[in-house]
Motif scaffolding. Structure first.
Motif, short mmCIF file in Angstrom:
data_model
loop_
_atom_site.label_atom_id
_atom_site.label_comp_id
_atom_site.label_asym_id
_atom_site.label_seq_id
_atom_site.Cartn_x
_atom_site.Cartn_y
_atom_site.Cartn_z
N VAL A 12 0.87 -1.17 0.00
CA VAL A 12 0.00 0.00 0.00
C VAL A 12 0.91 1.22 0.00
O VAL A 12 1.75 1.39 0.89
CB VAL A 12 -0.96 0.02 1.21
N ASP A 13 0.78 2.02 -1.03
CA ASP A 13 1.65 3.18 -1.24
C ASP A 13 0.72 4.37 -1.45
O ASP A 13 -0.18 4.33 -2.29
CB ASP A 13 2.51 2.90 -2.49
N ALA A 14 0.91 5.42 -0.66
CA ALA A 14 0.06 6.60 -0.79
C ALA A 14 0.89 7.86 -0.63
O ALA A 14 1.82 7.90 0.19
CB ALA A 14 -1.06 6.59 0.25
N ILE A 16 1.12 12.44 -1.80
CA ILE A 16 0.56 13.62 -2.45
C ILE A 16 1.39 13.87 -3.70
O ILE A 16 2.62 13.86 -3.64
CB ILE A 16 0.67 14.85 -1.53
N LEU A 44 -4.19 12.79 -4.30
CA LEU A 44 -3.70 11.72 -3.44
C LEU A 44 -3.39 10.58 -4.39
O LEU A 44 -4.28 10.09 -5.11
CB LEU A 44 -4.76 11.31 -2.43
N SER A 77 -6.06 0.66 -6.21
CA SER A 77 -6.07 2.12 -6.25
C SER A 77 -6.51 2.57 -4.86
O SER A 77 -7.66 2.90 -4.63
CB SER A 77 -7.05 2.63 -7.31
N ASN A 78 -5.57 2.54 -3.94
CA ASN A 78 -5.96 2.74 -2.54
C ASN A 78 -6.36 4.17 -2.22
O ASN A 78 -6.88 4.43 -1.15
CB ASN A 78 -4.87 2.26 -1.60
N ASP A 79 -6.16 5.09 -3.15
CA ASP A 79 -6.65 6.46 -2.92
C ASP A 79 -8.18 6.51 -2.97
O ASP A 79 -8.81 7.30 -2.27
CB ASP A 79 -6.05 7.44 -3.94
N LEU A 335 9.60 6.32 3.44
CA LEU A 335 9.11 7.62 2.98
C LEU A 335 9.86 7.96 1.70
O LEU A 335 11.01 7.55 1.51
CB LEU A 335 9.40 8.70 4.04
N ILE A 390 4.44 7.68 1.28
CA ILE A 390 4.87 6.60 2.15
C ILE A 390 4.46 5.27 1.52
O ILE A 390 3.37 5.16 0.95
CB ILE A 390 4.29 6.77 3.57
N ARG A 391 5.35 4.31 1.59
CA ARG A 391 5.11 3.02 0.97
C ARG A 391 5.28 1.92 2.03
O ARG A 391 6.27 1.90 2.75
CB ARG A 391 6.14 2.80 -0.15
N HIS A 392 4.29 1.05 2.12
CA HIS A 392 4.30 -0.01 3.12
C HIS A 392 4.05 -1.34 2.41
O HIS A 392 3.12 -1.46 1.63
CB HIS A 392 3.19 0.25 4.15
N SER B 91 -9.90 2.05 2.41
CA SER B 91 -8.58 1.66 1.91
C SER B 91 -7.61 2.74 2.32
O SER B 91 -7.51 3.78 1.68
CB SER B 91 -8.60 1.41 0.40
N LEU B 93 -3.75 3.97 4.35
CA LEU B 93 -2.39 3.75 4.83
C LEU B 93 -2.15 4.77 5.93
O LEU B 93 -2.44 5.96 5.74
CB LEU B 93 -1.39 3.94 3.69
N ASN B 166 -9.68 9.89 -1.60
CA ASN B 166 -8.59 10.85 -1.73
C ASN B 166 -8.44 11.74 -0.50
O ASN B 166 -8.18 12.93 -0.60
CB ASN B 166 -8.81 11.74 -2.96
N LEU B 187 -9.13 15.63 -1.30
CA LEU B 187 -8.75 16.39 -2.49
C LEU B 187 -9.77 16.22 -3.60
O LEU B 187 -10.16 15.09 -3.91
CB LEU B 187 -7.39 15.90 -2.98
N GLU B 189 -9.18 16.80 -6.75
CA GLU B 189 -8.39 16.17 -7.83
C GLU B 189 -8.78 16.61 -9.24
O GLU B 189 -8.35 15.99 -10.22
CB GLU B 189 -8.46 14.64 -7.76
#
Lengths: 394, 394, 394
Positions: A12-14, A16, A44, A77-79, A335, A390-392, B91, B93, B166, B187, B189
């Protein structure tokens, strides 16, 4: 159902991200009215450092060195909560042994790997390997122009550049003194009809054939790949996208150097009209420098387009500079910040591929949108973008 | 891929539900023909007590009080096998530490929480908090009226009332003597275009901003929330839905008392026409009484609508009474039964919101369908419904 | 969230399949032009031996012999990465105890089981039980002809033949001396409208009712099933598909014998026109022979169609011979090869059901496509197909 054999994994990577692009008038349109058009967007964004995903995989030891394994991986698409509706990133079943690995299903193409492995930005975020973006654009735009996206439009329409469905792959075993390699063939699966008044079929449309061979030993890694994707195969319209690329990296310890050369030909064979084949020549130079728990990443890439016709001013060129930093909080969590700048010359030539990214690897695009560039008055000139996130992994 | 850090969790809730509604003619239509129309439906219903779902979540301890965590949660329609195509329920993080929690992605809105936490029926089934149903209707109908559902229509079109995509959220840390709080910004977007002859954009459409603050200590829990959702933002049409609500509960031990006050304004700013803003005032009073391994639940709620115009008879009112019982077979499994009755006054005013629930929290609707109420001759008058089912969590 | 109670399970099955079909002209069309049309297709196929799937299931012991359990199972198209967008294979919640099992949700129908359990090819791949293919065709074509696929088209449109949504099922407990049985009812869930000028509803469309009873003891297994699926229920058009089948198997040790008889009636009750009911009589004979770690499988089946009208030559017949071998590499992994041949007589009668499989259990079809058979000039004559693949369960 021995659960020990199953791993649920993911990323999961989110972050801005901000994208801005500039287009300007050219030709006669440049004599009147506005000179430039700017677009910008703040979002996001998922997948700025690694592609967000959820997967299931497992291996069973069959004895005698044989193993069966499966890999099902869905995009996220976790945003927005999107994703998981398919295992479009990878869905394979493998039988492996001393002879190597036989892999069946949807997977990365053999000819994509060099674009990823030798990109310091690992084909994610605003810094994504320029060649990969252009190749994605070619794949999507040529598929749309010849009958629709391949394989139902999974993976943002980049089949058979990035991935391909219905593939049979063979991989060499790992113990060959550093030599590695794969061959891959994806079945077009179109129905063949024989008999008088049989309707015209789509022939080999959707077929992919490719191979990759390399050598990795200590600090050195070098690989050559070739791929051929058939996007049209009717009596009057045959078109294949042929890709060859060579990538290499050398790890000095204090820094790792990356380089890639790529040539893509869009070969159209039409008996009734003159053949017109576009050619895209790309080069990338990259560097990563470890700094404590972090990694500095730099890449510079260029792609030159030759549209194959004899009209003057028929080429275009795109350059991209990307700089980033990844700070590891742990092995699984990091990060990151990246910034990228693109410059486009003669972007009115082939803007769909050279200047526009409606179907970029990591949406949304950092390039101008089609509306402005194909209306005849505007051409894409450049773009800027950044990711902070941030990427997890799990 | 340390599997210890991953939890697969979910809820499967199934029951039998019956819904019936009554509409009657009004105005001139009442002079002729039939006086009433009845609709009824018996269904296998998911989510009568808790929303059916499947999720994946995990936490990594990063040291120094820091932690990274993810949460991916998909809705399930286990009556028909639907669901799992997205993680539209949540969803996110998160990076958390002594400073609190920073959360990125799709999540519940800050202003929704009070509608859920202070509803004895926990916003599920026929007894769902009336304010929540009305708020869902406002969100869906105003989004459809201003350019389509927000965020691609996930979560039954209730964005940005129930959830929002978002989003960047900040939560206070848990150790503040019972004080808790969050601020949230989603956001929009949308692409911003600058330059002459730039096309009109959608501006801040899709933006959400909200906050919630509360205090929970022993028997008491009280919280105030505010949220603002932008559904239109063009030159000639600006519209925002502004929500403020205050909820509280007090646990006497032998019973727990719930109350909520809510005001929602649908604020339309249009330079060329007179501004018309609707206002919805809601109140809920609830009670739960533990009885051995069971829980009796009662709630009464009312929502009054003032459509902001000067035409006579321009208001409407809805009341709802819900009674239920939950019998716990274990911590994870429960049997339940609920019954609810709705009365609507002047339902021809704003039936889409006040009398109809095409997009209710738990489908299908217990209110009359649009066809009868908006045809000018029928208005919704009332509804009855019940759920009898079983809920299992894992 | 006790993870001990959750099992993630699945099947990934991939192989190479080739299908070829032959159609020929009939009637007046046979006087001119070509006599035959051939179609062929080579594909990477999922589910040649077992249906590819991914599932989540669990059980909670509630004490006193009671247990709650859930089962969520998604189909996978692992050749292309498709699937997982729904739990259309099964999504149920059960409460079980000494009384038996009450099961709520989407599940196999009671009347499907015999087609699967007594098929040596276990209704997968080119050898799939012919009765099952014909039944799937009936279900899909009659649903499409009467208002669209049932239940939103999950499971390739074969509702309520293969599976049904919104079902309540009761199963006998397992300890009845070998006797087993189930009754099942699926709610149609259509809205009923009462009052003058009420619109015509869809009545009981989508309703399914069925039962199955059997006895299994040592070498013997025998079961009888009945099912009734309502596909149309309006004032002028009532149509039900009624299925009865009887299956049995006997295990001699060195070989296992299978047999099934099936009768399906497509009963149309239309007050203004003469009733026309089609009848399909099917029979299957099968055999499996264990050979070391392998299993030889053979099946022969026939289906005779009587279209119920008085026109001459109004019938059709289809025969299918299937032979296969499964080689077990372990309990979870197997290699397999199957080959099947179909012959069709008078396939111009009811080709959608008797000669064409656009919606076969395991796509794609091994029968001619609709375009040739329904154009009036071509009728399906026969088909050949094979599967060679590997199946892995986890």
């Amino acid at each position: 159902s021995a659960q020990s054999s199953l791993t649920v994994f993911g990323v999961v990577d989110a972050g801005i991200s901000r994208y801005s692009t500039k287009s300007s008038t050219y030709g006669s349109a440049a004599l009147f009215g506005p000179r430039t058009m700017r677009q910008s967007q703040t979002v996001l964004s998922p997948s700025g450092l690694s592609s967000s995903r959820l997967g299931f995989r497992g291996t069973e030891d069959l004895g005698g060195g044989l193993a069966a394994s499966f890999w099902l991986e869905a995009p996220l698409s976790n945003d927005t909560g999107g994703g998981i509706s398919n295992f479009g990133r990878r869905s394979t079943l493998s039988l492996s042994g001393p002879f190597g690995e036989l892999r069946l299903g949807r997977d990365y193409t053999a000819s994509f790997w060099n674009d990823a492995v030798f990109d310091p930005m690992t084909v994610n975020g605003v810094g994504t390997n320029l060649i990969a973006v252009v190749n994605s654009n070619i794949a999507a735009s040529r598929a749309l122009a010849t009958g629709g996206l391949l394989n139902g439009g999974l993976s943002a329409g980049t089949d058979s550049y990035l991935r391909t469905s219905n593939a049979l792959s063979y991989f060499l075993p790992p113990n060959l003194g550093g030599f590695y390699g794969q061959v891959q063939y994806a079945l077009p699966e179109n129905i063949k009809v024989e008999g008088a008044s049989a309707p015209a079929g789509t022939g080999r449309r959707g077929r992919y054939a490719g191979a990759r061979a390399g050598w990795s030993n200590g600090a050195v890694d070098v690989a050559l790949a070739y791929g051929e994707s058939t996007v049209a195969d009717t009596l009057l319209n045959k078109e294949r996208i042929k890709t060859v690329n060579l990538g290499a990296s050398y790890d000095f310890g204090w820094a790792k150097l990356f380089g890639e050369l790529s040539r893509v030909k869009d070969v159209k064979e039409r008996p009734l009209t003159a053949a017109v084949s576009g050619r895209y020549d790309g080069a990338l130079l990259g560097l990563t420098v470890p700094v404590g728990p972090g990694l500095i990443r730099v890449s510079y890439a260029t792609v030159k387009f030759d549209n194959g016709s004899t009209v003057p001013d028929a080429d275009a060129r795109t350059n991209k500079l990307a700089v980033g930093y990844v700070h590891h909080l742990s092995k699984r969590t990091a990060l990151y910040a990246s910034v990228a700048r693109i410059r486009i010359r003669d972007g009115h030539n082939n803007p769909t591929v050279m200047g526009v990214t409606p179907l970029v690897l990591s949406l949304p695009a950092i390039f101008p949108q089609p509306g402005f560039t194909t209306s005849g008055g505007f051409q894409p000139r450049g773009a800027m973008g950044y990711d902070v996130g941030i990427r997890h992994t799990f």
